[in-house]
Every structure is written in structure tokens, then in C-alpha cells.
Design an enzyme around this catalytic site. Structure first.
Site, PDB file in Angstrom:
ATOM      1  N   ASP A  93       6.771  -5.156   4.502  1.00  0.00           N
ATOM      2  CA  ASP A  93       7.370  -4.125   5.316  1.00  0.00           C
ATOM      3  C   ASP A  93       8.080  -5.036   6.570  1.00  0.00           C
ATOM      4  OD1 ASP A  93       8.345  -2.197   7.278  1.00  0.00           O
ATOM      5  OD2 ASP A  93       7.373  -0.820   6.135  1.00  0.00           O
ATOM      6  N   ILE A  94       9.383  -4.995   6.522  1.00  0.00           N
ATOM      7  CA  ILE A  94      10.103  -5.545   7.680  1.00  0.00           C
ATOM      8  C   ILE A  94       9.801  -5.215   9.131  1.00  0.00           C
ATOM      9  CG2 ILE A  94      12.299  -4.361   8.075  1.00  0.00           C
ATOM     10  CD1 ILE A  94      12.066  -8.261   7.151  1.00  0.00           C
ATOM     11  N   HIS A 124       7.292   4.252  -2.730  1.00  0.00           N
ATOM     12  CA  HIS A 124       6.602   3.233  -2.334  1.00  0.00           C
ATOM     13  C   HIS A 124       5.319   3.574  -1.490  1.00  0.00           C
ATOM     14  CE1 HIS A 124       9.679   4.381   0.922  1.00  0.00           C
ATOM     15  NE2 HIS A 124       8.673   4.044   1.807  1.00  0.00           N
ATOM     16  N   HIS A 151       2.616   2.263   1.303  1.00  0.00           N
ATOM     17  CA  HIS A 151       2.360   1.328   2.534  1.00  0.00           C
ATOM     18  C   HIS A 151       0.991   0.761   2.413  1.00  0.00           C
ATOM     19  CE1 HIS A 151       6.093   2.317   5.106  1.00  0.00           C
ATOM     20  NE2 HIS A 151       6.005   3.369   4.251  1.00  0.00           N
TER      21      HIS A 151
END
Ligand code: AMP
Length: 130
Positions: free
Chosen positions: A29-30, A93, A95
Site C-alpha cells: 500500500d502506497i 482488495h 489490507h
């Protein structure tokens, strides 16, 4: 139009890749909550995770499990937490976030600012632990 995650999977947009198989893809994750915060996405572009078939949903979690165990080895923590939100990017998605406490899973927390070099090192550490 393809989702940003489909474009990442296709290699059109760069990412810090962690793992891939024929159906799933994992990358950092950015805007990480913690070092090791990783996203697991199906290559099939589906917005809502619970619209995936039973088989794909189960397989996605098995794939996520392998990634989570590697995250835990690379970044020692009490547990790797799993969360599904999907309000920002309409491509299902999961996390995966290394946790020391429940508070580490709060998505309202300030995100880490990592350099390119740091992101590369995080991704490499997880890949090595797979
Ligand atoms: P949500 O859809 O609410 O689960 O949030 C989407 C997540 O995707 C956020 O945590 C973003 O930081 C992350 N994200 C968005 N664009 C990218 C990208 N290009 N590379 C990596 N992570 C991203």
C-alpha cells in the site's frame, strides 16, 4: 476503464510487488499504516469482494495467508491484521497490516511516509520471507 489496480497488475503503473500467482497479486500500500502494509487483489476486476465466487474468495484468503505469514516474519508483530474496506478503489482488495495493538488498524491514523528505497526494502524483506 481498467481500475488502478488492474493497471498495476498489467505493469502499466509501478508498484512495490510482493507476490503473484495466476489469480492474485500482492503489493505494498502506497499509504501504509505500518511497514509491511500490503494489499492482496484478485486479477479478476470485481469491485465488491463479496461478489467474488466462493472459490475465488476462499483462494484469495489462502493466498493472503501466505503473504501475511511472510509479513509477520519480515516485520515481527503481535499479529497481521486483515481488513476489507474498498471505499476508495473499486477493485476488491484485502489490507494486511502488521499490528502491535488494535489501534494500528485504524485507517484514520496518519500514514507512514516512506522513501522509494524504504518501500523497496520492505517489499524485498517480505518476498524473502515467502
Ligand atoms: P480502500 O479502497 O478504502 O480499501 O483504500 C484503497 C487503498 O489503496 C488505500 O489504502 C490506498 O493507499 C491504496 N492505494 C491507492 N492507490 C494505490 C497505488 N497506486 N499503489 C498502492 N496502493 C494504492
Amino acid at each position: 476503464m481498467a481500475s488502478i489496480f488492474s493497471r498495476i497488475i498489467a505493469g502499466e503503473i509501478p508498484c512495490y510487488k510482493v507476490a503473484e500467482d495466476d489469480r492474485f497479486f500482492a503489493f505494498l500500500d502506497i499509504n501504509p499504516l505500518a511497514k509491511g502494509h500490503t494489499l492482496v487483489v484478485p486479477k479478476q476486476e470485481v469491485d465488491y469482494i463479496f461478489d467474488l465466487s466462493d472459490d475465488d474468495l476462499a483462494a484469495m484468503h489462502v493466498f493472503a495467508k501466505h503473504v501475511a505469514l511472510a509479513i509477520g516474519k519480515a516485520f515481527p508483530c503481535r499479529k497481521v491484521g486483515e481488513a476489507v474496506l474498498g471505499l476508495e478503489v473499486p477493485h476488491a482488495h484485502i489490507h494486511l497490516v502488521p499490528m502491535q495493538s488494535e489501534r494500528d488498524m485504524l485507517f484514520s491514523n496518519p500514514k507512514l511516509q516512506l522513501t522509494d528505497e524504504e518501500f523497496r526494502a520492505v517489499a524485498a524483506a517480505i518476498r524473502e520471507a515467502l
